[in-house]
Design an enzyme around this catalytic site. Structure first.
Site, PDB file in Angstrom:
ATOM      1  N   HIS B 133       0.868  -1.176   0.000  1.00  0.00           N
ATOM      2  CA  HIS B 133       0.000   0.000   0.000  1.00  0.00           C
ATOM      3  C   HIS B 133       0.911   1.234   0.000  1.00  0.00           C
ATOM      4  CE1 HIS B 133      -2.761   2.965   1.789  1.00  0.00           C
ATOM      5  NE2 HIS B 133      -3.751   2.176   1.483  1.00  0.00           N
ATOM      6  N   ASP B 210       3.129  -4.392   8.011  1.00  0.00           N
ATOM      7  CA  ASP B 210       1.909  -3.615   7.838  1.00  0.00           C
ATOM      8  C   ASP B 210       0.763  -4.622   7.946  1.00  0.00           C
ATOM      9  OD1 ASP B 210      -0.311  -2.284   7.038  1.00  0.00           O
ATOM     10  OD2 ASP B 210       0.510  -1.573   5.125  1.00  0.00           O
ATOM     11  N   GLN B 213      -4.353  -5.317   7.002  1.00  0.00           N
ATOM     12  CA  GLN B 213      -5.324  -6.242   6.409  1.00  0.00           C
ATOM     13  C   GLN B 213      -5.301  -7.612   7.067  1.00  0.00           C
ATOM     14  OE1 GLN B 213      -7.609  -5.462   4.192  1.00  0.00           O
ATOM     15  NE2 GLN B 213      -6.881  -3.458   3.484  1.00  0.00           N
ATOM     16  N   LYS B 236     -10.580  -0.424   9.877  1.00  0.00           N
ATOM     17  CA  LYS B 236     -10.769  -1.659   9.109  1.00  0.00           C
ATOM     18  C   LYS B 236     -11.104  -2.825  10.019  1.00  0.00           C
ATOM     19  CE  LYS B 236      -7.216  -0.288   5.810  1.00  0.00           C
ATOM     20  NZ  LYS B 236      -7.800   0.169   4.553  1.00  0.00           N
ATOM     21  N   CYS B 377      -4.665   2.305  -3.753  1.00  0.00           N
ATOM     22  CA  CYS B 377      -3.437   2.815  -3.122  1.00  0.00           C
ATOM     23  C   CYS B 377      -2.267   1.849  -3.280  1.00  0.00           C
ATOM     24  CB  CYS B 377      -3.636   3.119  -1.644  1.00  0.00           C
ATOM     25  SG  CYS B 377      -4.894   4.356  -1.333  1.00  0.00           S
TER      26      CYS B 377
END
Ligand code: PLP
Lengths: 145, 419
Positions: B133, B210, B213, B236, B377
């Site tokens: 991202h 990261d 997700q 999220k 993104c």
């Protein structure tokens, strides 16, 4: 529903069979415009002849049906007209697109471009419809300098 | 942890899911990878706090200040336990994942830093990947520009996996930090953390994940992962926007220089210098997003009560069904792994000859199906596949197979319009 009114037959027709697509010589100015939020892009060349007559508008690009059909319609509407005439179309088209669906379009000025009236109700898609027109305006300005 | 996963009961927790869209269409929300919907439990906790308990945290000597501080710090406890942090002080509240990533990037090559692990200059290297991202690309580009260090990256295979064939050439003694996605927001790919981490450890590099997700969708245990830093974002994960989390090993937070300066991050201030509060407060300058943090606490409570294993299993079934059904749509090409191994509930695809914006517009307008269209993104990843954009359906605990059917019906209609 409402999107159905955006995807007018004429727009789909131009999307599937774009008019005047492909970059051609000779040209006075070439511009490249990008819509950074969706990645649509267009390269456009303009050739202006004696007496301010637009002899050719050629373009290449990629993007959604709205942005691609807009370029095709623009080619048809501008080629063979004078620069001032075409700038009047740009102005009217911009007014229509920025009118949030509340503007009554002037069909005499817009011709086929009136088919884009439904796009004005979708703020996220207005920039798609305007991409080619903004590129054209830019190219005309540059061709004069 | 519950063993019975009842999606219809879960859907009742999310008020928006019973909403009707203009024209009487039901809402089919397949955009949770972008931002998830919020359960009534989260909304209620935030409303209750704002209505009855709100005060500033950490500085007010009155009942409301004490209640707010207690609730804010309790949220930190909840989040710490949700991700298996060895200590609550390892949880830094940020405004989102992007800020957490930037916070770590700014620790490197910072003139006020004294720890060799965070020193950075020409000759040093930062390693990311092509599937990141923008939030896990741009902070590192900026760091490279500030310090003269070199940015390098893993490429992505045609199948949408991290290409580790040159792992040893890419991650070397020159590498100071490796930062990659735990799970790709476009491909759904879950990356092989252990292999990359083993190499990072061999060469003495730090490693960041990261986890924007992954944390919302499956059990994540930072101690078990063994990395140094992990970022995720509240909106999220059934929580509100405006709150994110950086988890980092305590010893690293102690070594890192502060990021933003201001109230609450200090110990003592003179006109010409300051000393800093211990972590996590060292990294939380100014009045934090109080109610948002409390909302995130309620969100992880909610997710934990449903059970992260159960959520992961539910999403796995959804993605299995989606891959099978989407496979039947002519001209549709999935960008990312088409098998279920090491993959989460996000499916991106192209539809031959039809731009994703047109796909998304018609899905939304005629079927109430909300997907994301564009490059999500992750422009470099799209460049890698030679496409400007994709359509992405992303699933969460409240989605159903019937919603995937609605997506597929919509796609057949889109094809008809553009035939
Ligand atoms: C993988 C990944 N990283 C980072 C982010 C950034 O999250 P935020 O915008 O909340 O900082 C997102 C979502 O937008 C994401 O999907």
């Amino acid at each position: 529903m409402i999107a159905e009114s955006m995807y007018q037959e004429l727009i789909l027709e131009h999307y599937k069979h774009p008019q005047g697509r492909g970059l051609r010589d000779p040209f006075d100015a070439e511009v490249h415009h990008v819509n950074p939020t969706c990645g649509d892009e267009i390269t456009m060349r303009v050739k202006v002849g004696d007496g301010g007559k637009v002899e050719d508008v050629s373009y290449d690009g990629q993007g959604c049906s709205i942005s691609q059909a807009a370029a095709s319609v623009l080619h048809e509407l501008t080629t063979g007209s004078t620069v001032p005439e075409t700038l009047a179309v740009v102005e009217e088209f911009t007014r229509l697109m920025q009118g949030r669906g509340q503007v009554e379009p002037d069909e005499d000025v817009l011709g086929d471009a009136v088919a884009f009236a439904g796009v004005a109700k979708f703020p996220a898609r207005v920039k798609c419809a305007l991409l080619a027109w903004m590129a054209y305006k830019d190219a005309v300005v540059r061709s004069a300098s | 942890m519950s063993t019975e996963f009842d999606v219809e009961r879960i859907r009742k927790d999310f008020p928006v899911l019973s909403r009707e869209l203009p024209g009487g269409r039901p809402l089919v929300y397949l955009d949770s990878g972008n931002s998830s919907q919020k359960p009534a439990q989260v909304i209620e906790v935030m409303r209750e706090h704002l209505s009855m308990h709100y005060g500033n945290v950490g500085r007010a000597m009155h009942v409301l200040g004490a209640e707010s501080t207690e609730a804010y710090e309790a949220a930190r406890d909840k989040v710490a336990s949700f991700v298996g942090a060895p200590s609550r002080d390892e949880i830094v509240f940020t405004k989102n994942a992007s800020e957490a990533l930037n916070l770590v990037a700014y620790a490197f090559g910072n003139p006020i830093n004294e720890d060799p692990r965070f020193m950075m200059g020409p000759g040093d290297e930062i390693v990311i990947s092509e599937m990141e991202h923008h939030s896990n690309i741009v902070p590192w580009q900026l760091l490279a520009r500030r310090t003269g260090a070199t940015l390098r990256w893993f490429s992505v295979t045609d199948e949408g996996r991290l290409d580790l064939s040159n792992l040893d050439e890419l991650v070397t003694e020159r590498t100071k930090i490796v930062s990659i996605a735990h799970q790709s927001n476009v491909l759904g790919t879950v990356n092989p953390v252990a292999r990359v981490l083993a190499r990072a450890r061999q060469v003495g590099a730090l490693m960041m994940l990261d986890a924007s997700q992954s944390v919302p969708h499956k059990p994540v245990d930072v101690a078990a992962l063994g990395v140094d830093f992990l970022a995720f974002t509240g909106h999220k994960a059934a929580g509100p926007s405006g709150i994110g989390v950086l988890w980092a090993r305590a010893e690293l937070l102690e070594a890192m220089p502060p990021f933003l300066g201001g109230g609450e991050m200090i110990e003592a201030v003179w006109m010409d210098r300051s000393t800093y509060a211990p972590a996590p407060h060292k990294f939380e300058a100014g009045t934090p997003p109080i109610v948002e943090a409390i909302g995130l606490g309620a969100a992880v409570d909610y997710l934990a009560s449903v059970g992260m294993e159960a959520i992961a299993a539910h999403e796995r079934e959804l993605v299995r069904y989606a891959l099978q059904e989407l496979g039947e749509v002519p001209g549709l090409k999935v960008v990312g792994p088409t098998g279920l191994e090491d993959r989460g509930g996000t499916v991106s695809f192209t539809l031959e000859g039809i731009h994703p914006h047109d796909v998304g517009q018609i899905l939304d307008d005629e079927f109430g199906v909300a997907v994301r269209v564009g490059h999500h993104c992750a422009r470099p990843l799209h460049l890698r596949f030679g496409i400007p954009a994709t359509t992405r359906a992303s699933f969460y605990l409240y989605n159903t197979p019937a919603e995937i059917d609605a997506l597929v019906r919509g796609l057949h209609h889109v094809r008809k319009v553009f035939a």
